[in-house]
Motif scaffolding. Structure first.
Motif, PDB file in Angstrom:
ATOM      1  N   LYS A 201     -16.224  -0.895 -18.401  1.00 30.96           N
ATOM      2  CA  LYS A 201     -15.204  -0.594 -17.389  1.00 30.96           C
ATOM      3  C   LYS A 201     -15.270   0.867 -16.925  1.00 30.96           C
ATOM      4  CE  LYS A 201     -11.818  -2.837 -16.495  1.00 30.96           C
ATOM      5  NZ  LYS A 201     -11.457  -3.737 -15.373  1.00 30.96           N
TER       6      LYS A 201
ATOM      7  N   PHE B 233     -10.256   5.386 -26.119  1.00 31.40           N
ATOM      8  CA  PHE B 233     -10.934   5.321 -24.828  1.00 31.40           C
ATOM      9  C   PHE B 233      -9.982   5.829 -23.750  1.00 31.40           C
ATOM     10  CE2 PHE B 233     -12.696   2.074 -27.559  1.00 31.40           C
ATOM     11  CZ  PHE B 233     -14.063   2.182 -27.363  1.00 31.40           C
ATOM     12  N   SER B 234     -10.538   6.487 -22.727  1.00 33.74           N
ATOM     13  CA  SER B 234      -9.690   6.999 -21.654  1.00 33.74           C
ATOM     14  C   SER B 234     -10.263   6.637 -20.296  1.00 33.74           C
ATOM     15  CB  SER B 234      -9.528   8.518 -21.772  1.00 33.74           C
ATOM     16  OG  SER B 234     -10.784   9.155 -21.759  1.00 33.74           O
ATOM     17  N   SER B 235      -9.369   6.458 -19.333  1.00 24.61           N
ATOM     18  CA  SER B 235      -9.786   6.103 -17.969  1.00 24.61           C
ATOM     19  C   SER B 235      -9.942   7.338 -17.103  1.00 24.61           C
ATOM     20  CB  SER B 235      -8.750   5.158 -17.341  1.00 24.61           C
ATOM     21  OG  SER B 235      -7.477   5.789 -17.280  1.00 24.61           O
TER      22      SER B 235
ATOM     23  N   ASN C  25      -3.436   6.212 -19.368  1.00 27.81           N
ATOM     24  CA  ASN C  25      -4.792   6.656 -19.018  1.00 27.81           C
ATOM     25  C   ASN C  25      -5.626   6.883 -20.276  1.00 27.81           C
ATOM     26  OD1 ASN C  25      -3.628   9.024 -19.938  1.00 27.81           O
ATOM     27  ND2 ASN C  25      -3.767  10.105 -17.974  1.00 27.81           N
ATOM     28  N   HIS C  26      -5.084   6.413 -21.413  1.00 29.65           N
ATOM     29  CA  HIS C  26      -5.750   6.588 -22.707  1.00 29.65           C
ATOM     30  C   HIS C  26      -5.220   5.506 -23.636  1.00 29.65           C
ATOM     31  CE1 HIS C  26      -6.284   8.419 -26.756  1.00 29.65           C
ATOM     32  NE2 HIS C  26      -7.261   9.118 -26.219  1.00 29.65           N
TER      33      HIS C  26
ATOM     34  N   PHE D 208      -3.420  -0.085 -19.224  1.00 27.77           N
ATOM     35  CA  PHE D 208      -3.845   0.718 -18.077  1.00 27.77           C
ATOM     36  C   PHE D 208      -3.074   0.345 -16.806  1.00 27.77           C
ATOM     37  CE2 PHE D 208      -7.772   1.407 -20.680  1.00 27.77           C
ATOM     38  CZ  PHE D 208      -7.648   2.791 -20.780  1.00 27.77           C
TER      39      PHE D 208
ATOM     40  N   TYR E 127     -14.692   3.465 -19.011  1.00 29.09           N
ATOM     41  CA  TYR E 127     -13.823   4.311 -19.821  1.00 29.09           C
ATOM     42  C   TYR E 127     -14.677   5.171 -20.752  1.00 29.09           C
ATOM     43  CZ  TYR E 127     -10.414   0.753 -18.385  1.00 29.09           C
ATOM     44  OH  TYR E 127      -9.634  -0.119 -17.659  1.00 29.09           O
ATOM     45  N   SER E 128     -14.267   6.394 -20.989  1.00 26.58           N
ATOM     46  CA  SER E 128     -15.024   7.267 -21.886  1.00 26.58           C
ATOM     47  C   SER E 128     -14.481   7.144 -23.302  1.00 26.58           C
ATOM     48  CB  SER E 128     -14.966   8.719 -21.415  1.00 26.58           C
ATOM     49  OG  SER E 128     -13.633   9.172 -21.327  1.00 26.58           O
TER      50      SER E 128
ATOM     51  N   CYS F   7     -14.837  -1.740 -22.927  1.00 23.16           N
ATOM     52  CA  CYS F   7     -14.277  -0.467 -22.433  1.00 23.16           C
ATOM     53  C   CYS F   7     -15.346   0.395 -21.774  1.00 23.16           C
ATOM     54  CB  CYS F   7     -13.617   0.300 -23.585  1.00 23.16           C
ATOM     55  SG  CYS F   7     -12.063  -0.426 -24.148  1.00 23.16           S
TER      56      CYS F   7
END
Length: 417
Positions: free
Chosen positions: A253, A263-265, A214-215, A209, A255-256, A250
């Motif tokens: 933090k 996981f993505s931010s 972003n993923h 990241f 993240y989805s 994750c």
């Protein structure tokens, strides 16, 4: 392992009949009738061959690569022109191999696909860390690529050595990613390597990241029998503890989680060619999934090119699904996203999910694998781990066997799984 998967298959399909793949195919492919159709293109070339990688790949040569892509474009036009109107599709993903080795010809491939399809959700492409430079990234962006996935595997020196990879120039990578932005920048990692710890994985994720991703995707190491990897798989208990710990990290933090491993931010950052109701594949080893059948192209590059030159499709094997078999396939890969919507199932199959698998869903809830809310079944952490654990059995019992045969035979007569 084969006993467990066979027993599960018989229970869920309500028959003792195996999955049977035959050396046949339909000349007219039924993709026009498919909703939620994705596209996939396989580019099998690599500068060097990683011994842990199970996918269809060959050592790169400029001459063979160009000849292959000429055949690939012929295949696209041959299949795409089977239906007069341009078909609306969700997305296009390039996998490999190392598709970025053909960066100078990606636009030709995309243009050929655009002649027959309307891509609505973007174009994704995989890169080796060595490909992440401004020249390659700009060529990909000019071709219409909107998402990239970089096969990092690990930033840690220890694991790079175990996997036979060289040290990554993270400064140059960050500079190139900043200079040529994409909607999604995903970075792939392998977890469950021998001796790997929570801190090792956490360090990899944080670095990804910080460099511009972003993923992220954290795929489990699977010891395929036909690879030459000397790496041993991590024991089940340690693997579960590691997956649970990194998932908690994750989510903590912010993240989805978009699938078992990803996981993505950012809310719109996504990269997955797997969660599609139907897909159409081009190139050697590419698969296509339709409502009533699944087909896979030959793994052999020369045989692929020869088949296309002869005016035929390069299909090696096809399975004609029973309704139950297709349901299991749909459920298995939809569950990869960690959730299954009963309305989507009924729309696709015309029958309620509970009517077909109500008992199995009840058992899964009682065991703590899933929760249900308003017709959506969502995996718990426990359920996500056991999905992974079963997928490992499935992979070694089915995919390992099939790919092992197809790496040796271009067009086997039949495979039963």
């Amino acid at each position: 392992m084969s006993f467990i998967t066979s027993l599960t298959r018989m229970w869920l399909t309500r028959t003792t009949k195996p999955f049977t793949f035959k050396n046949e195919y339909d000349r007219i492919l039924p993709f026009a009738e498919c909703e939620n159709l994705g596209l996939y293109v396989h580019i099998p070339f690599c500068k060097s061959i990683c011994n842990f990688c199970p996918y269809c790949k060959v050592r790169y040569s400029a001459e063979l690569c160009d000849r292959y892509i000429d055949s690939l474009i012929q295949e696209i036009h041959r299949v795409g022109s089977q239906h007069a109107e341009r078909k609306k599709v969700t997305s296009l993903y390039f996998g490999g191999g190392t598709p970025a080795l053909a960066a100078n010809r990606i636009k030709e491939i995309v243009d050929a696909l655009n002649d027959h399809f309307i891509i609505t959700e973007g174009i994704g492409l995989e890169l080796h860390p060595d490909n992440v430079n401004v020249e390659v990234l700009q060529a990909l962006k000019n071709a219409g690529v909107t998402k990239i996935s970089i096969g990092i595997q690990s930033f840690c020196d220890k694991y790079q050595k175990i996997l036979g990879r060289k040290k990554i120039d993270t400064t140059a990578m960050m500079s190139a990613l900043a200079a040529v932005p994409f909607e999604t920048v995903s970075m792939d990692f392998i977890f469950a390597l021998p001796g790997q710890t929570y801190d090792d994985l956490k360090s990899d994720i944080d670095k990804a990241f910080s460099l511009g991703a972003n993923h992220i995707a954290i795929y489990p190491f699977i010891d395929f029998t036909f690879t030459e990897s000397p790496v041993a798989a991590m024991p089940k208990k340690e693997k579960r503890e590691l997956l649970d710990a990194i998932t908690h990290y994750c989510l903590g933090k912010g993240y989805s989680r978009s699938s078992i491993w990803t996981f993505s931010s950012e809310p719109d950052a996504n990269y997955s060619s797997m969660t599609r109701d139907n897909f159409l594949g081009f190139g050697c080893s590419a698969t296509s999934l339709f409502k009533g059948q699944f087909k896979i192209n030959t793994f052999d590059v020369e045989s692929y090119c020869e088949r296309i030159r002869s005016g035929n499709l390069a299909t090696s094997l096809t399975i004609r699904f029973t309704k139950r078999q297709r349901m299991i396939y749909w459920l298995f890969w939809t569950a990869y996203s960690t959730r299954v919507n009963a309305r989507d199932f009924e729309k696709f199959f015309g029958v309620p999910l509970k009517k077909m698998y109500g008992f199995e869903l009840w058992i899964a809830k009682r065991l703590g694998f899933i929760n249900e809310h308003d017709g959506t079944y969502e995996m718990t952490l426990k359920g996500a781990f056991y999905y992974h654990y079963y997928e490992n059995f499935y992979t070694l019992s089915y995919i390992d066997k099939m790919w092992g045969i197809m790496r040796k035979e271009a067009f086997p007569e039949q495979i039963k799984l």
